[in-house]
Design an enzyme around this catalytic site. Structure first.
Site, PDB file in Angstrom:
ATOM      1  N   ASP A  43       0.833  -1.208   0.000  1.00  0.00           N
ATOM      2  CA  ASP A  43       0.000   0.000   0.000  1.00  0.00           C
ATOM      3  C   ASP A  43       0.868   1.258   0.000  1.00  0.00           C
ATOM      4  O   ASP A  43       2.031   1.232   0.399  1.00  0.00           O
ATOM      5  CB  ASP A  43      -0.909   0.010   1.234  1.00  0.00           C
ATOM      6  N   GLU A  44       0.290   2.361  -0.428  1.00  0.00           N
ATOM      7  CA  GLU A  44       0.872   3.703  -0.305  1.00  0.00           C
ATOM      8  C   GLU A  44       2.334   3.760  -0.756  1.00  0.00           C
ATOM      9  O   GLU A  44       3.156   4.441  -0.138  1.00  0.00           O
ATOM     10  CB  GLU A  44       0.735   4.204   1.144  1.00  0.00           C
TER      11      GLU A  44
END
Length: 506
Positions: free
Chosen positions: A314-315
């Site tokens: 993620d991210e």
């Protein structure tokens, strides 16, 4: 022996808890007949399997302090509380509970089912049964039959031990609380920008240096391999499977700070104690990155008897899309090489998820249609989904603007909002058959002790457990809020701090 432990019997005992007052709601409840009363003569009767005896001993340790009774765990015999393994329509985790004047019998096809049945039995007894000193009783179990099997096989809770470190004993305490509600997966977020929490022999500075701090600059900490094995063992004794996560290629500052060669420029950044995200990335073009990933996954897989290994994903805002795809194409086969199944946050669907991989969706109701469609398409192509919508079941979101702990980037999440959605039709275009279950993440930027975790988890965690376990037909906020409020005295007896939501009739 005439007299009871507390002298004269009370003039009017409270009626037993109705069979349908349980959380998560059982699949089927049929009240009938007289209650069973646990007395000083009650035995816990088990068949001759080691697993059944272990569940029996667990039940005895729950009941002995509050009842003051011996409750011997014995093989065979009639009456009392009986735990038995038998073939039947239970699946791996279901059970049947029969209660009447002569005793209570819990039947299941496996030990996990017996254990879940024991959690139901606990809730059928007065809340005072959870106390660690002798209580007056009486200990009545309403008569009738419960037949129960879970809706989903993945009913998870994630604990972020990277932003703030939590000790083995603190994790065990949370495991016991998860087990009360038939949660069966403990996802441990073991690495992030602020701390690396698992010893890796081939890269020792990850833990000793990368684990030396936390958000706000505290001392941090890490699990030795023996510590981690103890968490795995303890979780297994409560029928939870540990899913370890090493977040990659972003959320990696603790690793980059520990080893300069993992950085594209060969320069180690300083340790990080803030709460920003998206600024770090492993160097996708360097071969040493994959040597590092191989070593970490090899050592972690060897410590983890469960099927899954979570690779984050993620991210990764500092990683180009092209590099992200290259990275995931190289890393997913490493997970398979060491016998594990990939789990990743749903951004993994922007690459090519490995066959059998699971994607954990953490978007919002307001997430773009294009992003939701990307996840749904992966699900249509065989990727299983774990649902963790942030504006529903991120347990670190504030309840209201006044909540002293937590964050609010995904919105304010009161108890009704966390419960009132259906995993089966939540994500447009995702086939119901792709939904493996639900998981409630607990990020710890603002949480540094067990009481903080408990205040944010309860009462919402119980609702996530019900979404994962109970049939969709039982889903009704007005009925649920009454059952949930009845859990309050139990949490108090267990010393669990919780949020007294004004939405509930406490």
């Amino acid at each position: 022996m005439g007299a009871s432990v507390t002298g004269a019997a009370p003039a009017q005992a409270a009626p037993p808890t109705p069979l349908d007052r349980v959380v998560p709601a059982p699949a089927s409840v049929a009240p009938s007949g007289s209650p069973y009363r646990i007395t000083r003569d009650t035995h816990i009767r088990v068949d001759d399997s080691r697993e059944t005896r272990r569940v029996g001993e667990y039940l005895a340790t729950v009941l002995r302090p509050s009842t003051g009774y011996r409750l011997p765990v014995t093989a065979g015999g009639a009456g009392g509380i009986r735990l038995r393994l038998a073939a039947g329509p239970f699946g791996a985790e279901g059970y049947r509970l029969d209660s009447g004047r002569k005793g209570v019998t819990i039947t299941a096809a496996g030990a996990a089912g017996l254990f879940h049945g024991v959690q139901t039995l606990r809730q059928l007894l007065p809340a005072a049964v959870e106390k660690d000193s002798v209580q007056p009783g009486p200990w009545l179990v309403a008569g009738g039959t419960i037949k129960d099997t879970p809706r989903y096989g993945w009913r998870g809770a994630m604990l972020d031990v990277s932003r703030h470190f939590f000790t083995v004993d603190q994790v065990k305490r949370y495991v016991d609380q998860l087990a009360l509600y038939k949660i069966n997966k403990l996802h441990l977020h073991l690495s992030d920008d602020q701390g690396w929490r698992i010893a890796i022999d081939s890269w020792p500075r990850l833990a000793t240096y990368g684990g030396s701090t936390q958000v706000g600059g505290g001392p941090g900490g890490y699990y030795t391999k023996a510590d981690y094995k103890e968490i795995v063992r303890y979780a297994a004794s409560r029928y939870l499977e540990v899913v370890p996560e090493i977040d990659m290629p972003g959320h990696t500052n603790a690793a980059l700070a520990s080893y300069a060669e993992l950085n594209c420029n060969g320069v180690a950044p300083p340790l990080y104690t803030g709460t920003d995200v998206g600024f770090s990335s492993l160097c996708v073009g360097k071969d040493i990155t994959y040597d590092f990933v191989d070593d970490v996954i090899r050592e972690l897989a060897a410590l983890t008897p469960g099927k899954y290994l979570h690779i984050g994903g993620d991210e990764a805002h500092s990683t180009s899309h092209e590099d992200y795809v290259r990275f995931m194409d190289r890393v997913q086969p490493i997970v398979a090489k060491y016998g594990k199944t990939v789990v990743g946050w749903h951004q993994l669907t922007g690459a090519t998820p490995a066959k059998g991989a699971l994607a954990q969706y953490w978007g919002l109701d307001s997430t773009s249609a294009a992003e939701k469609a990307q996840v749904a398409k992966a699900a249509q192509n065989g990727t299983g989904l774990i649902l963790s919508p942030a504006d529903r079941i991120y347990l670190d979101m504030k309840y209201t603007a006044d909540t002293p702990l937590g964050l609010d980037w995904a919105g304010l999440v009161e108890v009704k909002r966390s419960y009132d959605w259906d995993p089966g039709n939540y994500l447009p275009g995702a086939p119901a058959s792709a939904i493996r279950g639900v998981e409630a993440p607990m990020w710890t930027e603002t949480l540094s002790k067990s009481a903080d975790v408990e205040y944010m988890a309860f009462p919402r965690l119980a609702g996530v457990a019900e979404l994962g376990w109970s049939p969709a037909s039982t889903h009704d906020w007005d009925a649920y809020k009454v059952r949930l409020a009845a859990q309050g005295p139990r949490w108090e007896a267990l010393g669990i701090d919780y949020y007294r939501s004004p939405q509930l009739p406490w």
